[in-house]
Design a protein around this motif. Structure first.
Motif: not given
Length: 387
Positions: A81-83, A111-114, A117-118
């Motif tokens: 997911l981080r990739d 979505c991956a970035q959210r 981050a969250e």
């Protein structure tokens, strides 16, 4: 007439007196799935929410056979997911190119970035929290949560609607709000106390392998003894189809400007058809057709369109291409152009000269990629781009 084990269901939209609970239904689905369902798909037999989420997004409005290759290539490029979250959106779109419904790819990246981050890169298990993330609706959230965390949550995709409509004799269009709401209430009432993973997968497998749209295999279906559609000879009639609307037809004159082994491409806007992808420059966009004749290409208009990029040496109108979107049919008129002199693209942030040898990996819409691969002589890659 065949005898039903259960009477016809209450009418859609029925008040609080409706009682959809039936433990034998889920027990039948679970038992069938364990013996006959699908167990070897690459996103099965795992609790990794990233792998499950990716498959659920790819499978939205797309067949399993079409997804398999994309799924493997996507994970090879973005193994975690981080990739995915750290990658440029252009790389994501390139990996998605040809799979269609490109809003899914943009939402996938968001979505991956959210989640990174969250939620520190870990998907929440609560379906309500999942449904707040980009591209994840109520049914997808339930599937992700059920498969990754064993959460007891109801799904309601096209396969489930078809199974419910036939089994319970729901004689109304499932897309109508009141009908869909009643289906959701039924889906929640039918949830088993245990075995949610097998039940959820079983409903999907029923719709994909037995209770198919055009050729249902009623003879092998364990729900046949309770199926209202089968008992009343309405299998072909249910679910009720959406009222047909005439699909508009549009045309687009696309410029295939090739020079020194490169083709001129344009970055499309982030929203709308083919949003965020590269494509061929167009004269007037996607224009509604008036009548059956395809438009002719005006030489003066063509020269003005090409002027910022060079001087036209020759042009040839290629065979038209037809591409069907959800809401309209597009007739593409490709105009191949060679240049006598090519100008610099200084200040042209939305255009790029792209090497023909790299077209197979470019973030292009499927029909445009196929056309360019054929023009650059890569017939095998052109064939693959269709799927």
């Amino acid at each position: 007439m065949k005898r039903l084990l259960h009477p016809l269901s209450p009418a859609p939209g029925m008040a609080s007196s409706e009682n959809y609970s039936d433990p034998s239904f889920s027990a039948t689905v679970i038992a069938w799935q364990k013996q006959h369902g699908r167990h070897a798909l690459p996103w099965q037999n795992t609790r990794d929410a990233y792998l499950i989420w990716l498959s659920e997004i790819m499978l939205q409005q797309t067949q399993v056979t079409a997804v398999l290759g994309y799924y493997a290539r996507f994970l090879e490029r973005f193994p975690t997911l981080r990739d995915l979250a750290a990658a440029p959106v252009e790389d994501v779109m390139a990996q998605w190119s040809g799979l269609g419904y490109y809003t899914r790819a943009r939402n996938l990246h968001k979505c991956a970035q959210r989640v990174v981050a969250e939620y520190d890169g870990v998907f929440p298990s609560d379906p309500l929290l999942l449904a707040e993330l980009p591209g994840i609706g109520r049914s997808t959230a339930a599937a992700i949560s059920a498969f990754s965390s064993g959460t007891r949550a109801a799904i309601m995709d096209g396969n489930v609607k078809r199974v419910f409509a036939r089994t319970f004799g729901i004689d109304a269009y499932p897309g109508e709000k009141k009908v869909e709401e009643a289906m959701w209430r039924r889906a929640e009432a039918l949830l088993p106390e245990t075995g949610i993973e097998a039940y959820t997968q079983g409903l999907m497998d029923f719709g994909a392998t037995l209770c198919t749209r055009s050729s249902p295999d009623c003879g092998r279906c364990p729900l046949q003894p309770r199926c209202v559609a089968y008992a009343t000879n309405r299998v072909k009639d249910l679910p009720v189809r959406k009222p047909k609307k005439t699909s508009p037809e549009k045309h687009a004159v696309m410029l295939v400007v090739i020079d020194n082994g490169q083709v001129l491409l344009e970055q499309r806007p982030a929203t709308g058809i083919w949003g965020g992808l590269l494509s061929l420059p167009e004269l007037d966009g996607h224009v509604l057709r008036d009548g059956s004749a395809l438009p002719s290409v005006d030489d003066e208009q063509l020269a003005r369109a090409i002027l910022p990029f060079g001087e036209i040496e020759s042009r040839t109108t290629l065979l038209p291409i037809v591409h069907v979107f959800t809401h309209y049919k597009l007739h593409i008129i490709p105009c191949r152009i060679t240049l006598a002199r090519r100008l610099s693209l200084a200040g042209e942030a939305t255009h790029v000269w792209y090497d023909g040898s790299k077209i197979a990996d470019a973030p292009l819409p499927a029909p445009i990629k196929k056309l360019l691969l054929e023009l650059f002589g890569d017939a095998q890659a052109a064939q693959r781009s269709m799927f």
